[in-house]
Design a protein around this motif. Structure first.
Motif, PDB file in Angstrom:
ATOM      1  N   LYS A 100      55.604  35.688  50.634  1.00 51.89           N
ATOM      2  CA  LYS A 100      55.834  34.879  49.241  1.00 51.89           C
ATOM      3  C   LYS A 100      54.448  34.432  48.942  1.00 51.89           C
ATOM      4  CE  LYS A 100      60.432  33.067  50.138  1.00 51.89           C
ATOM      5  NZ  LYS A 100      61.204  31.943  50.551  1.00 51.89           N
ATOM      6  N   GLY A 101      53.434  35.479  49.034  1.00 50.50           N
ATOM      7  CA  GLY A 101      51.915  35.256  48.353  1.00 50.50           C
ATOM      8  C   GLY A 101      51.090  34.493  49.253  1.00 50.50           C
ATOM      9  N   THR A 102      51.492  34.211  50.275  1.00 49.41           N
ATOM     10  CA  THR A 102      50.582  33.317  51.436  1.00 49.41           C
ATOM     11  C   THR A 102      50.054  34.478  52.471  1.00 49.41           C
ATOM     12  OG1 THR A 102      51.844  31.480  51.117  1.00 49.41           O
ATOM     13  CG2 THR A 102      50.299  31.649  53.086  1.00 49.41           C
ATOM     14  N   VAL A 103      48.870  34.543  52.587  1.00 56.65           N
ATOM     15  CA  VAL A 103      48.291  35.307  53.607  1.00 56.65           C
ATOM     16  C   VAL A 103      48.637  34.644  55.000  1.00 56.65           C
ATOM     17  CG1 VAL A 103      46.243  36.168  54.665  1.00 56.65           C
ATOM     18  CG2 VAL A 103      46.551  36.116  52.148  1.00 56.65           C
ATOM     19  N   ILE A 104      49.373  35.550  56.005  1.00 53.01           N
ATOM     20  CA  ILE A 104      49.686  35.295  57.265  1.00 53.01           C
ATOM     21  C   ILE A 104      48.744  35.716  58.234  1.00 53.01           C
ATOM     22  CG2 ILE A 104      51.418  35.635  59.022  1.00 53.01           C
ATOM     23  CD1 ILE A 104      53.304  35.998  56.721  1.00 53.01           C
ATOM     24  N   SER A 105      48.291  37.014  57.888  1.00 51.09           N
ATOM     25  CA  SER A 105      47.192  37.547  59.024  1.00 51.09           C
ATOM     26  C   SER A 105      46.648  38.976  58.421  1.00 51.09           C
ATOM     27  CB  SER A 105      48.200  38.132  60.244  1.00 51.09           C
ATOM     28  OG  SER A 105      47.170  38.406  61.420  1.00 51.09           O
ATOM     29  N   GLU A 106      45.566  39.458  59.214  1.00 54.29           N
ATOM     30  CA  GLU A 106      44.861  40.543  58.676  1.00 54.29           C
ATOM     31  C   GLU A 106      44.804  41.466  59.963  1.00 54.29           C
ATOM     32  OE1 GLU A 106      41.274  39.961  56.783  1.00 54.29           O
ATOM     33  OE2 GLU A 106      41.938  38.704  54.944  1.00 54.29           O
ATOM     34  N   PHE A 107      44.922  42.641  59.574  1.00 55.18           N
ATOM     35  CA  PHE A 107      44.831  43.909  60.753  1.00 55.18           C
ATOM     36  C   PHE A 107      44.129  44.800  60.476  1.00 55.18           C
ATOM     37  CE2 PHE A 107      48.920  41.706  60.478  1.00 55.18           C
ATOM     38  CZ  PHE A 107      49.326  41.284  61.825  1.00 55.18           C
ATOM     39  N   GLU A 108      42.730  45.186  61.239  1.00 55.06           N
ATOM     40  CA  GLU A 108      42.000  46.281  61.147  1.00 55.06           C
ATOM     41  C   GLU A 108      42.768  47.422  61.552  1.00 55.06           C
ATOM     42  OE1 GLU A 108      39.030  46.059  60.031  1.00 55.06           O
ATOM     43  OE2 GLU A 108      38.949  43.960  59.876  1.00 55.06           O
ATOM     44  N   LEU A 109      42.836  48.498  60.980  1.00 56.97           N
ATOM     45  CA  LEU A 109      43.392  49.798  61.040  1.00 56.97           C
ATOM     46  C   LEU A 109      42.357  50.624  61.995  1.00 56.97           C
ATOM     47  CD1 LEU A 109      44.881  50.400  57.797  1.00 56.97           C
ATOM     48  CD2 LEU A 109      45.905  49.606  59.987  1.00 56.97           C
ATOM     49  N   ASP A 110      42.085  50.007  63.142  1.00 50.61           N
ATOM     50  CA  ASP A 110      41.057  50.988  64.079  1.00 50.61           C
ATOM     51  C   ASP A 110      41.769  51.791  64.999  1.00 50.61           C
ATOM     52  OD1 ASP A 110      42.258  48.972  65.381  1.00 50.61           O
ATOM     53  OD2 ASP A 110      40.375  47.811  65.982  1.00 50.61           O
ATOM     54  N   GLN A 111      42.930  52.019  64.902  1.00 52.02           N
ATOM     55  CA  GLN A 111      43.572  53.272  65.817  1.00 52.02           C
ATOM     56  C   GLN A 111      44.048  54.409  65.126  1.00 52.02           C
ATOM     57  OE1 GLN A 111      43.724  52.496  69.303  1.00 52.02           O
ATOM     58  NE2 GLN A 111      42.232  50.641  68.881  1.00 52.02           N
ATOM     59  N   GLU A 112      44.128  55.537  65.918  1.00 50.00           N
ATOM     60  CA  GLU A 112      44.823  56.593  65.160  1.00 50.00           C
ATOM     61  C   GLU A 112      46.187  56.338  64.570  1.00 50.00           C
ATOM     62  OE1 GLU A 112      44.784  59.684  67.887  1.00 50.00           O
ATOM     63  OE2 GLU A 112      42.630  60.048  67.731  1.00 50.00           O
ATOM     64  N   GLU A 113      47.036  55.292  65.362  1.00 50.73           N
ATOM     65  CA  GLU A 113      48.148  54.857  64.839  1.00 50.73           C
ATOM     66  C   GLU A 113      48.722  53.619  64.820  1.00 50.73           C
ATOM     67  OE1 GLU A 113      52.779  56.906  65.634  1.00 50.73           O
ATOM     68  OE2 GLU A 113      51.981  55.480  67.281  1.00 50.73           O
ATOM     69  N   THR A 114      48.999  52.886  63.867  1.00 51.53           N
ATOM     70  CA  THR A 114      49.499  51.483  63.800  1.00 51.53           C
ATOM     71  C   THR A 114      51.025  51.381  63.708  1.00 51.53           C
ATOM     72  OG1 THR A 114      47.100  50.835  62.968  1.00 51.53           O
ATOM     73  CG2 THR A 114      48.883  49.536  62.806  1.00 51.53           C
ATOM     74  N   THR A 115      51.596  50.830  64.301  1.00 49.36           N
ATOM     75  CA  THR A 115      53.132  50.601  64.223  1.00 49.36           C
ATOM     76  C   THR A 115      53.633  49.412  63.551  1.00 49.36           C
ATOM     77  OG1 THR A 115      53.510  49.954  66.238  1.00 49.36           O
ATOM     78  CG2 THR A 115      53.630  52.225  65.921  1.00 49.36           C
ATOM     79  N   ILE A 116      54.429  49.430  62.874  1.00 49.43           N
ATOM     80  CA  ILE A 116      54.793  48.150  62.059  1.00 49.43           C
ATOM     81  C   ILE A 116      56.351  47.829  62.185  1.00 49.43           C
ATOM     82  CG2 ILE A 116      55.105  46.968  59.861  1.00 49.43           C
ATOM     83  CD1 ILE A 116      53.258  48.873  58.697  1.00 49.43           C
ATOM     84  N   GLY A 117      56.930  46.594  62.736  1.00 51.81           N
ATOM     85  CA  GLY A 117      58.332  46.407  62.790  1.00 51.81           C
ATOM     86  C   GLY A 117      58.429  45.237  63.641  1.00 51.81           C
ATOM     87  N   ARG A 118      59.960  44.951  63.934  1.00 48.44           N
ATOM     88  CA  ARG A 118      60.537  43.668  64.396  1.00 48.44           C
ATOM     89  C   ARG A 118      60.079  43.504  65.908  1.00 48.44           C
ATOM     90  NH1 ARG A 118      65.419  44.020  62.863  1.00 48.44           N
ATOM     91  NH2 ARG A 118      66.437  43.838  65.022  1.00 48.44           N
TER      92      ARG A 118
END
Length: 241
Positions: free
Chosen positions: A10-28
């Motif tokens: 809802k427009g509020t920044v929660i966190s930042e993630f560096e994409l420093d790996q070959e694979e980054t997964t997103i999920g629950r």
């Protein structure tokens, strides 16, 4: 140039993630790289792959789908400023330039790019074409790896791992061919990086094993003499001395 994702709700920044790996997964699932605890998000919703200088978003068959800039996508080459929507959360893709490399406007996606994210064979051909020889991410001084079939109809045959990306599976365009009803068309991929060779499982009911250990989608570094199994075929990875 480095990359990161900015997670917002809802427009509020929660966190930042560096994409420093070959694979980054997103999920629950708690073990995903970017954990989003929301019922609108699938256990393994999407993933991001770094291939050469490209950063590719791929939906993993999620229930509610993945959107980029309000359009549903299956695979998408990310550009600076893209906004990914996963459930009720958004992830802004940011290119972070060093002092000598300012962020520039992304070039329009070419037909070659569109082919690359659809066809693994086209992606492999693109990475190994003569125009890319001087940009080999592995470097010309890197020891050359091979895969040798230890069983199956191709027993004894060896395959050079020259490309930045080599596909394994039953698909017509896979360089390392493995047949079987449960084998994925592109079951796994071996990437060649300055840090060495890495193997990742991609798809198919038949899982890939290295030295008896079942792979996940997370890349695993290959060591000289490692045994790779897929379906009823055994192979050995080795480095040319």
């Amino acid at each position: 140039m480095s990359f990161k994702l900015v997670l917002k709700f809802k427009g509020t920044v929660i966190s930042e993630f560096e994409l420093d790996q070959e694979e980054t997964t997103i999920g629950r699932k708690a073990e995903t790289s970017i954990h989003i605890d929301n019922l609108a998000v699938s256990s393994l919703h999407a993933r991001i792959l770094k291939i050469g200088k490209k950063v590719i978003l791929e939906d993993m068959g999620s229930t509610n789908g993945t959107m980029v800039n309000n359009q549903n996508v299956t695979k998408h080459i990310l550009k600076h400023g893209d906004v990914i929507t996963v459930g009720k959360h958004t992830l802004s893709f940011v290119e972070v330039a060093d002092a000598k490399s300012p962020v520039v406007e992304a070039e329009p996606e070419s037909d070659m790019d569109k082919t690359m994210i659809i066809s693994s064979a086209a992606r492999e051909e693109l990475m190994t074409s003569p125009a890319k020889d001087n940009q080999d991410s592995a470097g010309s001084n890197m020891a050359l790896g091979f895969i040798q079939y230890l069983s199956g109809p191709l027993m004894g045959k060896s395959v050079e791992l020259k490309a930045s990306l080599t596909s394994i599976g039953k698909g017509d365009n896979c360089k390392i061919k493995i047949k079987g009803m449960l084998v994925g068309k592109q079951a796994a991929v071996i990437t060649r990086r300055p840090s060495g060779y890495h193997i990742s499982y991609l798809e198919g009911m038949s899982k890939v094993k290295v030295n008896g250990e079942t792979l996940t989608s997370a890349p695993k570094t290959l060591e000289d003499s490692d045994i790779i199994e897929l379906s009823d075929v055994k192979m050995q990875f080795f480095i040319k001395k």
